[in-house]
Design an enzyme around this catalytic site. Sequence first.
Site, PDB file in Angstrom:
ATOM      1  N   ASP A 315       7.036 -97.974 -62.826  1.00  0.00           N
ATOM      2  CA  ASP A 315       7.435 -97.400 -64.035  1.00  0.00           C
ATOM      3  C   ASP A 315       8.992 -97.681 -64.527  1.00  0.00           C
ATOM      4  O   ASP A 315       9.688 -98.957 -64.219  1.00  0.00           O
ATOM      5  CB  ASP A 315       8.117 -96.702 -62.573  1.00  0.00           C
ATOM      6  CG  ASP A 315       9.296 -95.376 -62.994  1.00  0.00           C
ATOM      7  OD1 ASP A 315       8.460 -94.671 -63.207  1.00  0.00           O
ATOM      8  OD2 ASP A 315      10.746 -95.487 -62.506  1.00  0.00           O
ATOM      9  N   GLU A 368       4.228 -98.054 -67.548  1.00  0.00           N
ATOM     10  CA  GLU A 368       4.676 -95.993 -67.678  1.00  0.00           C
ATOM     11  C   GLU A 368       6.036 -96.720 -68.870  1.00  0.00           C
ATOM     12  O   GLU A 368       6.553 -96.981 -68.513  1.00  0.00           O
ATOM     13  CB  GLU A 368       5.840 -95.784 -66.888  1.00  0.00           C
ATOM     14  CG  GLU A 368       5.785 -94.026 -67.393  1.00  0.00           C
ATOM     15  CD  GLU A 368       7.068 -93.858 -66.872  1.00  0.00           C
ATOM     16  OE1 GLU A 368       7.242 -92.793 -67.848  1.00  0.00           O
ATOM     17  OE2 GLU A 368       7.904 -94.151 -66.256  1.00  0.00           O
TER      18      GLU A 368
END
Length: 633
Positions: A315, A368
Amino acid sequence: MNNRKESTWTSPFTDMDIYLFKEGNHFRLYEKLGAHLCNSGVRFATWAPNAKSVSVIGEFNNWDKKAHPLSPRQDETGIWEGFIEGIDSGTLYKYHIVSNYNNYEVDKGDPYAFYWERPPKTASIVWDLNYEWKDEKWMKERVKHNSFKSPMSIYEVHLGSWRRFPEEGNRFLTYRELASFLPNYAKEMGFTHVEFLPVMEHPFYGSWGYQTLGYFAPTSRYGTPQDFMYLIDVLHQNNIGVILDWVPSHFPNDGHGLVFFDGTHLYEHADPRKGFHPDWKSCIFNYGRNEVRNFLISSALFWLDKYHVDGIRVDAVASMLYLDYSRKDGEWIPNEYGGRENLEAIHFLKRFNEEVYRNYPDVQTIAEESTAWPQVTRPTYLGGLGFGMKWNMGWMHDTLEYFSKDPIFRQYHHNQLTFSIWYAFFENFVLPLSHDEVVYGKGSLIAKMPGDDWQKFANLRALLGYQWLHPGKKLLFMGGELGQWREWNHESSIDWHLLEYPNHEGIRRWVRDLNRLLSSEPALYERDFENTGFEWVDFSDWESSIISFLRKSENETVLVACNFTPIPRYNYRIGVPSGGFWKEILNSDAKEYGGSGHGNFGGLEATPVPIHGRFHSLVMTLPPLSVMVFKKA
């Protein structure tokens, strides 16, 4: 593991362990630090180099700070360790730490704990990770399931809100209850993988797991570690891969966690210009510290090792790469060369990917990363970050913005639809329609679509069809396959009752059939990351908002034709590579999906009329707001 063959307790640390620990190359620390059952008790070890004293407290000693002190190792590692006889699995504990500085005292959870009390309680729990896996077939064959040349359709899931029991106070399902429903559903829908929003223990449920504290423990909200293993095991037995979201970018400042662990900034940067995240009001790891890299990479390998996970999605990579991320002038510190790149984080990410692929070459890491940072998915030896895949955030934003426009205006934004192909093969892209796009007032996918209800459903089918047929692997957040009207709410289930209505059931069937087509047609997945797998037929008809293209494998070719206006186009000519009969194998306007039923009676015969640089062509009906797929019979 629970090793009860030891006759006496001895320190688990070898000279090699200490060497690797100091060097920043010990990536199996979950086997050494933390609480481990052995013989007739438990051995404890924690890293607290600036502590004056460390002791283990818990119910077993009435939380007495002096009853069970740990001893510091005499090797300058800062590790404290000891053994407590007579306690067993299930014992609650914390570390009481007295700092060398400012008389600071604190009770901390174990950074390496395998299990935690259910929040809002904050103690760690002694636990073993024994489990008898039954996924041998999957583990032996998963290299082909995770291959770049295999179909990949990912169902993104938040475990606490996928399904709930309204008749039982709206409670969420346990890991084992989820194992009774989720694998069958994902399999029936044709998804190849599920991706879980972070399951690592987190104190605040509303963070969806992105404020992680227990980097070695699945959240106890849904059950025990073995219960989570069982869920993964059942998914594997149904040929469904498991990807976990993982958050090495920041951590919350809850007092029982990592922050100010031994009275100093141990895990986080001391300078707030590098150690405090302005967006999330959280702490940023000190990637330049050897022991912190040990901790984080050990966490990543832990889930691959102990939980048989098939992929890790990292993330907020962009927030790690840039020192000035979300910061104004004067709020950040340039690197040693005067740039804004975070050299320590870059080194960490490269090492993370190297270690994952060295130890588990049949899994995938996914970034990401929301900027144009180059070579995210290229090998580190070529100067890349070393990830296997990257979320294509540009495709997501451009495509959603295009589809949110009234079709009458789409002709003026045609480039938003076609631009993604120009960079589609610079990285190994996953095309996400993720949870981030259906929260915080952004509206659900179908709510973004313009027009009346019929047009909204047709637009959503066209959006999903374009996603599945565009080069790249696919990801869809739960609820998108139902055409859910409201935004996602982590406190309630997705709206399963909508499937009672034909249009919503039509969306679900459409996603199911897209997945089935994806898995059955090599042209749609074999060359997802190669420009030889895609060829434009025509992208110039901006006035009609029509595009057509070919997807190709070594031996197969399919034609995709898209009409993104509500006007059906009759007698529309599209060039094809060869003559013969081209079968219509999928049509989003079919009545079974809620469409109007326009189509081409199962297929068309190509005629020797040249167009679009080809010697043959099809004269077809393009239904309103539709995506169609043809294949030569």
